[in-house]
Design an enzyme around this catalytic site. Structure first.
Site, PDB file in Angstrom:
ATOM      1  N   ASN A  62       0.846  -1.206   0.000  1.00 37.80           N
ATOM      2  CA  ASN A  62       0.000   0.000   0.000  1.00 37.80           C
ATOM      3  C   ASN A  62       0.878   1.250   0.000  1.00 37.80           C
ATOM      4  O   ASN A  62       1.940   1.297   0.633  1.00 37.80           O
ATOM      5  CB  ASN A  62      -1.005   0.003   1.155  1.00 37.80           C
ATOM      6  CG  ASN A  62      -0.404  -0.152   2.520  1.00 37.80           C
ATOM      7  OD1 ASN A  62       0.629  -0.792   2.680  1.00 37.80           O
ATOM      8  ND2 ASN A  62      -1.029   0.434   3.514  1.00 37.80           N
ATOM      9  N   GLU A  64       0.443   5.289   0.564  1.00 39.79           N
ATOM     10  CA  GLU A  64      -0.492   6.319   1.028  1.00 39.79           C
ATOM     11  C   GLU A  64      -0.052   7.716   0.562  1.00 39.79           C
ATOM     12  O   GLU A  64       1.026   7.892   0.006  1.00 39.79           O
ATOM     13  CB  GLU A  64      -0.612   6.236   2.557  1.00 39.79           C
ATOM     14  CG  GLU A  64      -1.187   4.883   2.975  1.00 39.79           C
ATOM     15  CD  GLU A  64      -1.413   4.750   4.469  1.00 39.79           C
ATOM     16  OE1 GLU A  64      -0.946   5.606   5.250  1.00 39.79           O
ATOM     17  OE2 GLU A  64      -2.067   3.760   4.863  1.00 39.79           O
ATOM     18  N   CYS A  73      -4.272   0.742  -2.244  1.00 43.10           N
ATOM     19  CA  CYS A  73      -4.079  -0.519  -1.510  1.00 43.10           C
ATOM     20  C   CYS A  73      -3.000  -1.374  -2.191  1.00 43.10           C
ATOM     21  O   CYS A  73      -2.737  -1.233  -3.388  1.00 43.10           O
ATOM     22  CB  CYS A  73      -5.366  -1.334  -1.511  1.00 43.10           C
ATOM     23  SG  CYS A  73      -6.716  -0.612  -0.581  1.00 43.10           S
ATOM     24  N   GLU A  75      -3.206  -4.550  -2.950  1.00 46.64           N
ATOM     25  CA  GLU A  75      -3.739  -5.480  -3.964  1.00 46.64           C
ATOM     26  C   GLU A  75      -3.895  -4.801  -5.312  1.00 46.64           C
ATOM     27  O   GLU A  75      -3.583  -5.368  -6.357  1.00 46.64           O
ATOM     28  CB  GLU A  75      -5.098  -6.034  -3.515  1.00 46.64           C
ATOM     29  CG  GLU A  75      -5.058  -6.858  -2.244  1.00 46.64           C
ATOM     30  CD  GLU A  75      -5.274  -6.028  -0.985  1.00 46.64           C
ATOM     31  OE1 GLU A  75      -4.843  -4.857  -0.941  1.00 46.64           O
ATOM     32  OE2 GLU A  75      -5.882  -6.567  -0.042  1.00 46.64           O
ATOM     33  N   CYS A 112     -10.182  -5.127   0.112  1.00 50.22           N
ATOM     34  CA  CYS A 112     -11.363  -4.271   0.251  1.00 50.22           C
ATOM     35  C   CYS A 112     -12.253  -4.408  -0.991  1.00 50.22           C
ATOM     36  O   CYS A 112     -11.854  -5.026  -1.993  1.00 50.22           O
ATOM     37  CB  CYS A 112     -10.946  -2.810   0.462  1.00 50.22           C
ATOM     38  SG  CYS A 112     -10.376  -2.004  -1.051  1.00 50.22           S
ATOM     39  N   CYS A 115     -10.721  -3.274  -4.315  1.00 49.06           N
ATOM     40  CA  CYS A 115      -9.684  -4.206  -4.795  1.00 49.06           C
ATOM     41  C   CYS A 115     -10.318  -5.475  -5.353  1.00 49.06           C
ATOM     42  O   CYS A 115      -9.855  -6.018  -6.360  1.00 49.06           O
ATOM     43  CB  CYS A 115      -8.711  -4.542  -3.673  1.00 49.06           C
ATOM     44  SG  CYS A 115      -7.613  -3.162  -3.273  1.00 49.06           S
TER      45      CYS A 115
HETATM   46  N1  THU Z   1      -5.208  -1.502   2.687  1.00 49.71           N
HETATM   47  C1  THU Z   1      -4.660  -2.324   1.748  1.00 49.71           C
HETATM   48  O1  THU Z   1      -3.588  -2.037   1.192  1.00 49.71           O
HETATM   49  N2  THU Z   1      -5.304  -3.473   1.462  1.00 49.71           N
HETATM   50  C2  THU Z   1      -6.420  -3.914   2.094  1.00 49.71           C
HETATM   51  O2  THU Z   1      -6.910  -4.995   1.773  1.00 49.71           O
HETATM   52  C3  THU Z   1      -7.052  -3.091   3.128  1.00 49.71           C
HETATM   53  C4  THU Z   1      -6.447  -1.756   3.367  1.00 49.71           C
HETATM   54  C5  THU Z   1      -4.480  -0.274   3.028  1.00 49.71           C
HETATM   55  C6  THU Z   1      -5.129   1.009   2.629  1.00 49.71           C
HETATM   56  C7  THU Z   1      -4.513   1.970   3.624  1.00 49.71           C
HETATM   57  O3  THU Z   1      -3.232   2.361   3.142  1.00 49.71           O
HETATM   58  C8  THU Z   1      -4.298   1.125   4.867  1.00 49.71           C
HETATM   59  O4  THU Z   1      -4.330  -0.219   4.429  1.00 49.71           O
HETATM   60  C9  THU Z   1      -5.343   1.338   5.941  1.00 49.71           C
HETATM   61  O5  THU Z   1      -6.619   1.198   5.443  1.00 49.71           O
END
Ligand code: THU
Length: 159
Positions: A62, A64, A73, A75, A112, A115
């Site tokens: 991920n 940000e 994310c 995925e 999520c 994704c």
């Molecule tokens: N996140 C992911 O990378 N994958 C997931 O399946 C759930 C959430 C990330 C998004 C954000 O950077 C952090 O986790 C918190 O939500």
């Protein structure tokens, strides 16, 4: 009126050691990919590893951003990266793992909704099921396809 019901079949393993070797190593790569996360806002570091039918494994994490919704994310980072780097390759499996406060989470991190929608389109495009392996310190779960996680996905652009 009809009542309908869906069943989801998936496997639960007590630990990654019980997994078939190929999935064990994919999950290990997802765990390692958490190290490349850029997650200063959530401190939730997610790693994903995708196995392609050409034998390549694409890893991502991920990423940000100070403008929160601009982040992505692990995925989607992984499947978009794989789609761009290896166009036409089929995605056979994706493994996901996450670390919080420096430790692998106790329970699995499921992709999520956004994704799932992105992954299911690659699954459809490839024409083969994409196995989803979600790991954690407490257990590992394996779903036979992305569709198992998102049975009612959107693909209705033609109306
Ligand atoms: N996140 C992911 O990378 N994958 C997931 O399946 C759930 C959430 C990330 C998004 C954000 O950077 C952090 O986790 C918190 O939500």
């Amino acid at each position: 009126m009809q009542n309908k019901q869906l069943n989801i079949c998936y496997q639960v393993y007590q630990s990654g050691d019980e997994l078939p070797a190929e999935w064990q190593s994919l999950l290990q790569k997802a765990v390692e990919a958490t190290g490349s996360a850029y997650a200063p806002y959530s401190n939730f570091r997610v790693g994903a590893a995708i196995l392609l039918d050409n034998g390549e494994v694409v890893c991502a994490s991920n990423q940000e951003n100070a403008a929160y919704p601009s982040g992505l994310c692990a995925e989607r980072s992984a499947c978009y990266y794989a789609g761009a780097a290896y166009p036409g390759a089929k995605m056979l499996a994706i493994a996901v793992a996450a670390c919080h406060e420096g430790k692998l989470t106790e329970t699995p991190t499921y992709p999520c909704g956004a994704c799932r929608q992105a992954l299911v389109e690659y699954e459809e495009r490839g024409g083969v099921p994409m196995t989803v392996i979600v790991g954690s310190a407490g257990r590992v779960e394996v779903f036979g396809s992305v569709k198992a996680l998102l049975p009612f996905y959107f693909d209705n652009l033609e109306g």
